[in-house]
Design a protein around this motif. Structure first.
Motif, short mmCIF file in Angstrom:
data_model
loop_
_atom_site.label_atom_id
_atom_site.label_comp_id
_atom_site.label_asym_id
_atom_site.label_seq_id
_atom_site.Cartn_x
_atom_site.Cartn_y
_atom_site.Cartn_z
N MET A 125 -84.14 27.27 -55.94
CA MET A 125 -83.32 26.31 -55.35
C MET A 125 -83.80 25.95 -53.89
N ILE A 126 -84.10 24.55 -53.70
CA ILE A 126 -84.41 24.40 -52.35
C ILE A 126 -83.38 23.70 -51.71
N ILE A 127 -82.73 23.79 -50.41
CA ILE A 127 -81.62 23.40 -49.58
C ILE A 127 -82.15 22.73 -48.41
N LEU A 128 -82.04 21.63 -48.18
CA LEU A 128 -82.23 21.02 -46.83
C LEU A 128 -81.24 21.03 -46.02
N ILE A 129 -81.38 20.84 -44.71
CA ILE A 129 -80.12 21.07 -43.86
C ILE A 129 -80.65 19.98 -42.75
N GLY A 130 -80.09 18.96 -42.60
CA GLY A 130 -80.61 17.99 -41.61
C GLY A 130 -79.54 16.77 -41.05
N ASN A 131 -80.14 16.18 -40.42
CA ASN A 131 -79.55 14.87 -39.65
C ASN A 131 -80.48 14.25 -38.61
N GLN A 132 -80.63 13.02 -38.64
CA GLN A 132 -81.61 12.58 -37.71
C GLN A 132 -81.04 12.68 -36.35
N LYS A 133 -79.74 13.05 -36.10
CA LYS A 133 -79.00 12.93 -34.51
C LYS A 133 -79.28 14.43 -34.30
N GLY A 134 -79.78 14.44 -33.14
CA GLY A 134 -79.99 15.74 -32.47
C GLY A 134 -78.85 16.35 -31.93
N GLY A 135 -78.57 17.66 -31.98
CA GLY A 135 -77.33 18.46 -31.45
C GLY A 135 -76.26 18.33 -32.64
N ALA A 136 -76.52 17.77 -33.96
CA ALA A 136 -75.49 17.85 -34.75
C ALA A 136 -75.22 19.18 -35.48
N GLY A 137 -75.97 20.40 -35.23
CA GLY A 137 -75.67 21.72 -35.73
C GLY A 137 -76.41 22.13 -36.65
N LYS A 138 -77.65 21.58 -37.11
CA LYS A 138 -78.36 21.81 -38.13
C LYS A 138 -78.76 23.18 -38.38
N SER A 139 -79.25 23.87 -37.39
CA SER A 139 -79.72 25.34 -37.07
C SER A 139 -78.33 26.13 -37.42
N THR A 140 -77.48 26.04 -36.51
CA THR A 140 -76.14 26.56 -36.87
C THR A 140 -75.75 26.54 -38.25
N ILE A 141 -75.62 25.53 -39.05
CA ILE A 141 -75.24 25.55 -40.27
C ILE A 141 -76.27 26.55 -41.33
N THR A 142 -77.66 26.43 -41.00
CA THR A 142 -78.61 26.79 -41.72
C THR A 142 -78.42 28.40 -41.63
N LEU A 143 -78.23 28.85 -40.39
CA LEU A 143 -78.01 30.21 -39.98
C LEU A 143 -77.09 30.81 -40.62
N SER A 144 -75.74 30.10 -40.45
CA SER A 144 -74.52 30.68 -41.29
C SER A 144 -74.76 30.67 -42.68
N LEU A 145 -75.22 29.51 -43.38
CA LEU A 145 -75.52 29.78 -44.77
C LEU A 145 -76.33 30.75 -45.24
N ALA A 146 -77.39 31.06 -44.55
CA ALA A 146 -78.26 32.08 -44.57
C ALA A 146 -77.48 33.35 -44.71
N ASN A 147 -76.91 33.80 -43.80
CA ASN A 147 -76.08 34.88 -43.59
C ASN A 147 -75.08 35.14 -44.67
N TYR A 148 -74.42 33.96 -45.03
CA TYR A 148 -73.42 34.07 -46.15
C TYR A 148 -73.91 34.27 -47.39
N LEU A 149 -74.91 33.69 -47.78
CA LEU A 149 -75.56 33.76 -49.13
C LEU A 149 -76.22 35.18 -49.10
N THR A 150 -76.73 35.88 -48.34
CA THR A 150 -77.38 37.18 -48.39
C THR A 150 -76.37 38.13 -47.96
N LEU A 151 -75.51 38.31 -47.14
CA LEU A 151 -74.64 39.38 -46.87
C LEU A 151 -73.36 39.26 -47.64
N GLU A 152 -72.84 38.12 -48.08
CA GLU A 152 -71.77 38.13 -48.96
C GLU A 152 -72.09 37.85 -50.54
N LYS A 153 -73.08 37.00 -50.90
CA LYS A 153 -73.35 36.84 -52.08
C LYS A 153 -74.42 37.28 -52.64
N LYS A 154 -75.24 38.31 -51.77
CA LYS A 154 -76.60 39.09 -52.26
C LYS A 154 -77.35 38.16 -52.76
#
Length: 209
Positions: A1-30
Protein backbone atom coordinates in the motif's frame (compact mmCIF):
# COMPACT_ATOMS: atom_id res chain seq x y z
CA UNK A 1 0.00 0.00 0.00
CA UNK A 2 1.32 3.43 -0.97
CA UNK A 3 0.11 6.46 0.99
CA UNK A 4 0.87 9.95 -0.31
CA UNK A 5 1.04 12.87 2.10
CA UNK A 6 0.93 16.25 0.41
CA UNK A 7 -0.42 19.69 -0.30
CA UNK A 8 0.99 22.24 -2.70
CA UNK A 9 0.81 24.86 0.09
CA UNK A 10 4.09 24.99 2.00
CA UNK A 11 3.92 24.76 5.77
CA UNK A 12 0.71 22.73 5.81
CA UNK A 13 2.31 20.06 7.99
CA UNK A 14 3.06 17.26 5.48
CA UNK A 15 6.21 16.05 7.19
CA UNK A 16 4.62 16.17 10.65
CA UNK A 17 1.67 14.05 9.49
CA UNK A 18 4.01 11.61 7.73
CA UNK A 19 6.12 11.19 10.85
CA UNK A 20 3.10 10.85 13.13
CA UNK A 21 1.52 8.20 10.90
CA UNK A 22 4.78 6.27 10.51
CA UNK A 23 5.26 6.14 14.28
CA UNK A 24 1.64 5.16 14.83
CA UNK A 25 1.67 2.35 12.29
CA UNK A 26 4.96 0.83 13.46
CA UNK A 27 4.81 1.35 17.21
CA UNK A 28 1.08 0.91 17.85
CA UNK A 29 -0.20 -1.21 14.96
CA UNK A 30 3.06 -3.16 14.38
CA UNK A 31 2.87 -2.62 10.62
CA UNK A 32 5.98 -2.73 8.43
CA UNK A 33 6.58 0.80 7.13
CA UNK A 34 8.97 2.48 4.71
CA UNK A 35 9.10 6.28 4.42
CA UNK A 36 10.24 8.02 1.23
CA UNK A 37 11.20 11.67 1.63
CA UNK A 38 10.49 13.43 -1.66
CA UNK A 39 10.24 16.87 -0.10
CA UNK A 40 12.93 19.31 -1.21
CA UNK A 41 13.82 20.24 2.38
CA UNK A 42 14.41 16.56 3.29
CA UNK A 43 13.39 17.28 6.89
CA UNK A 44 12.39 13.67 7.56
CA UNK A 45 15.74 12.44 6.32
CA UNK A 46 17.49 14.89 8.63
CA UNK A 47 15.53 13.59 11.62
CA UNK A 48 16.32 10.01 10.61
CA UNK A 49 20.05 10.73 10.33
CA UNK A 50 19.98 12.50 13.71
CA UNK A 51 18.32 9.49 15.33
CA UNK A 52 21.05 7.22 13.97
CA UNK A 53 23.75 9.50 15.39
CA UNK A 54 22.09 9.17 18.79
CA UNK A 55 22.22 5.38 18.32
CA UNK A 56 18.48 5.00 18.57
CA UNK A 57 16.96 2.00 16.87
CA UNK A 58 14.45 3.24 14.34
CA UNK A 59 11.21 1.29 13.86
CA UNK A 60 11.30 2.03 10.12
CA UNK A 61 13.63 3.27 7.40
CA UNK A 62 13.55 6.68 5.73
CA UNK A 63 14.91 6.95 2.19
CA UNK A 64 15.74 10.24 0.45
CA UNK A 65 14.47 10.61 -3.11
CA UNK A 66 14.15 13.01 -6.01
CA UNK A 67 11.51 13.06 -8.71
CA UNK A 68 14.18 12.25 -11.28
CA UNK A 69 15.28 9.15 -9.40
CA UNK A 70 11.89 8.07 -8.08
CA UNK A 71 11.31 5.33 -10.67
CA UNK A 72 14.68 3.73 -10.03
CA UNK A 73 14.11 3.91 -6.28
CA UNK A 74 10.75 2.15 -6.52
CA UNK A 75 12.32 -0.60 -8.60
CA UNK A 76 15.07 -1.03 -6.04
CA UNK A 77 12.62 -1.51 -3.16
CA UNK A 78 10.46 -4.06 -4.92
CA UNK A 79 11.12 -6.51 -2.08
CA UNK A 80 9.26 -4.23 0.34
CA UNK A 81 5.87 -4.69 -1.34
CA UNK A 82 4.38 -5.96 1.93
CA UNK A 83 5.25 -2.72 3.72
CA UNK A 84 3.10 0.38 3.92
CA UNK A 85 5.04 3.00 1.96
CA UNK A 86 4.54 6.59 3.07
CA UNK A 87 5.66 9.25 0.59
CA UNK A 88 6.17 12.83 1.81
CA UNK A 89 5.51 14.78 -1.39
CA UNK A 90 7.22 18.01 -2.48
CA UNK A 91 5.09 21.11 -1.95
CA UNK A 92 4.43 21.99 -5.57
CA UNK A 93 2.54 20.82 -8.65
CA UNK A 94 4.64 22.25 -11.47
CA UNK A 95 6.78 19.19 -12.15
CA UNK A 96 5.53 16.53 -14.56
CA UNK A 97 7.53 13.94 -12.62
CA UNK A 98 4.89 14.06 -9.91
CA UNK A 99 2.41 12.32 -12.19
CA UNK A 100 4.44 9.10 -11.90
CA UNK A 101 4.12 9.35 -8.13
CA UNK A 102 0.42 10.21 -8.11
CA UNK A 103 -0.62 7.20 -10.19
CA UNK A 104 1.01 4.81 -7.70
CA UNK A 105 -0.86 6.14 -4.69
CA UNK A 106 -3.58 4.14 -2.94
CA UNK A 107 -4.49 6.98 -0.57
CA UNK A 108 -3.73 10.71 -0.25
CA UNK A 109 -3.60 12.46 3.10
CA UNK A 110 -3.77 16.23 2.72
CA UNK A 111 -3.15 18.49 5.74
CA UNK A 112 -4.51 22.02 5.45
CA UNK A 113 -5.36 25.15 7.45
CA UNK A 114 -8.54 27.22 7.58
CA UNK A 115 -7.47 30.29 5.66
CA UNK A 116 -8.56 31.35 2.22
CA UNK A 117 -5.18 31.00 0.49
CA UNK A 118 -4.54 27.53 1.88
CA UNK A 119 -8.10 26.48 1.04
CA UNK A 120 -7.70 27.49 -2.62
CA UNK A 121 -4.35 25.68 -2.85
CA UNK A 122 -5.79 22.59 -1.18
CA UNK A 123 -8.78 22.37 -3.51
CA UNK A 124 -6.57 22.87 -6.56
CA UNK A 125 -4.21 20.15 -5.35
CA UNK A 126 -7.12 17.77 -4.69
CA UNK A 127 -8.68 18.38 -8.10
CA UNK A 128 -5.39 17.58 -9.84
CA UNK A 129 -5.12 14.33 -7.86
CA UNK A 130 -8.70 13.41 -8.70
CA UNK A 131 -8.02 13.98 -12.38
CA UNK A 132 -4.88 11.83 -12.36
CA UNK A 133 -6.23 9.11 -10.03
CA UNK A 134 -10.05 9.36 -9.90
CA UNK A 135 -10.45 6.33 -7.62
CA UNK A 136 -7.83 7.30 -5.03
CA UNK A 137 -9.45 8.25 -1.68
CA UNK A 138 -8.55 11.68 -0.31
CA UNK A 139 -8.38 12.41 3.42
CA UNK A 140 -8.18 16.03 4.57
CA UNK A 141 -6.61 16.81 7.96
CA UNK A 142 -7.30 20.25 9.50
CA UNK A 143 -3.90 21.05 10.97
CA UNK A 144 -2.18 23.65 13.16
CA UNK A 145 -5.50 24.95 14.45
CA UNK A 146 -5.02 27.70 17.03
CA UNK A 147 -6.96 27.52 20.29
CA UNK A 148 -10.05 29.75 20.47
CA UNK A 149 -9.60 30.88 16.89
CA UNK A 150 -12.66 31.81 14.88
CA UNK A 151 -12.74 30.64 11.30
CA UNK A 152 -15.42 32.34 9.29
CA UNK A 153 -14.81 30.13 6.29
CA UNK A 154 -14.65 26.82 8.19
CA UNK A 155 -18.15 25.66 7.24
CA UNK A 156 -17.63 26.55 3.59
CA UNK A 157 -14.22 24.85 3.51
CA UNK A 158 -15.58 21.67 5.10
CA UNK A 159 -18.50 21.56 2.66
CA UNK A 160 -16.22 21.88 -0.36
CA UNK A 161 -13.63 19.37 0.86
CA UNK A 162 -16.27 16.78 1.76
CA UNK A 163 -17.28 16.76 -1.90
CA UNK A 164 -13.77 15.54 -2.72
CA UNK A 165 -12.98 13.23 0.17
CA UNK A 166 -13.30 12.71 3.93
CA UNK A 167 -12.39 14.97 6.82
CA UNK A 168 -10.66 14.03 10.08
CA UNK A 169 -10.85 15.72 13.48
CA UNK A 170 -8.67 18.83 13.85
CA UNK A 171 -5.06 18.86 15.04
CA UNK A 172 -4.13 21.83 17.26
CA UNK A 173 -1.15 24.11 16.83
CA UNK A 174 1.19 22.78 19.56
CA UNK A 175 4.89 23.18 20.17
CA UNK A 176 5.07 19.47 21.08
CA UNK A 177 4.99 18.53 17.40
CA UNK A 178 8.54 19.84 17.07
CA UNK A 179 9.64 17.00 19.37
CA UNK A 180 8.46 14.26 17.00
CA UNK A 181 11.29 11.96 15.96
CA UNK A 182 11.61 8.89 13.75
CA UNK A 183 11.63 6.61 16.79
CA UNK A 184 8.98 8.09 19.07
CA UNK A 185 5.98 10.37 19.44
CA UNK A 186 5.85 12.48 22.63
CA UNK A 187 3.37 10.99 25.10
CA UNK A 188 1.45 14.27 25.40
CA UNK A 189 0.65 14.12 21.68
CA UNK A 190 -0.92 10.67 21.76
CA UNK A 191 -4.45 11.79 22.79
CA UNK A 192 -4.21 14.63 20.27
CA UNK A 193 -3.20 12.45 17.35
CA UNK A 194 -5.20 9.30 18.15
CA UNK A 195 -8.62 10.46 16.83
CA UNK A 196 -7.07 11.43 13.49
CA UNK A 197 -4.79 8.42 13.06
CA UNK A 198 -7.38 5.91 14.32
CA UNK A 199 -9.87 7.20 11.73
CA UNK A 200 -7.36 6.96 8.89
CA UNK A 201 -6.33 3.47 9.94
CA UNK A 202 -9.87 2.15 10.42
CA UNK A 203 -11.25 3.58 7.18
CA UNK A 204 -8.34 3.13 4.79
CA UNK A 205 -5.58 0.85 6.09
CA UNK A 206 -6.90 -1.90 8.35
CA UNK A 207 -7.13 -5.15 6.43
CA UNK A 208 -6.03 -3.58 3.15
CA UNK A 209 -2.29 -4.25 3.00
Amino acid sequence: MIILIGNQKGGAGKSTITLSLANYLTLEKKCPVLVIDLDYQQSLMQKYDKAKLLENEEPYEVLPATLEGFGSLMNSIADTKNAIILIDLPGKLDDDGLLDVFVLGNLLICPFAYDEFTFVSTVHFALVLKKVSPKMPLVFVPNRIKANAKFEIMEEVNTQLLRLGTLTPMLPDRIDFQRLTTFQTPTLLTPVLSPVLNQIYAEHIHGKY
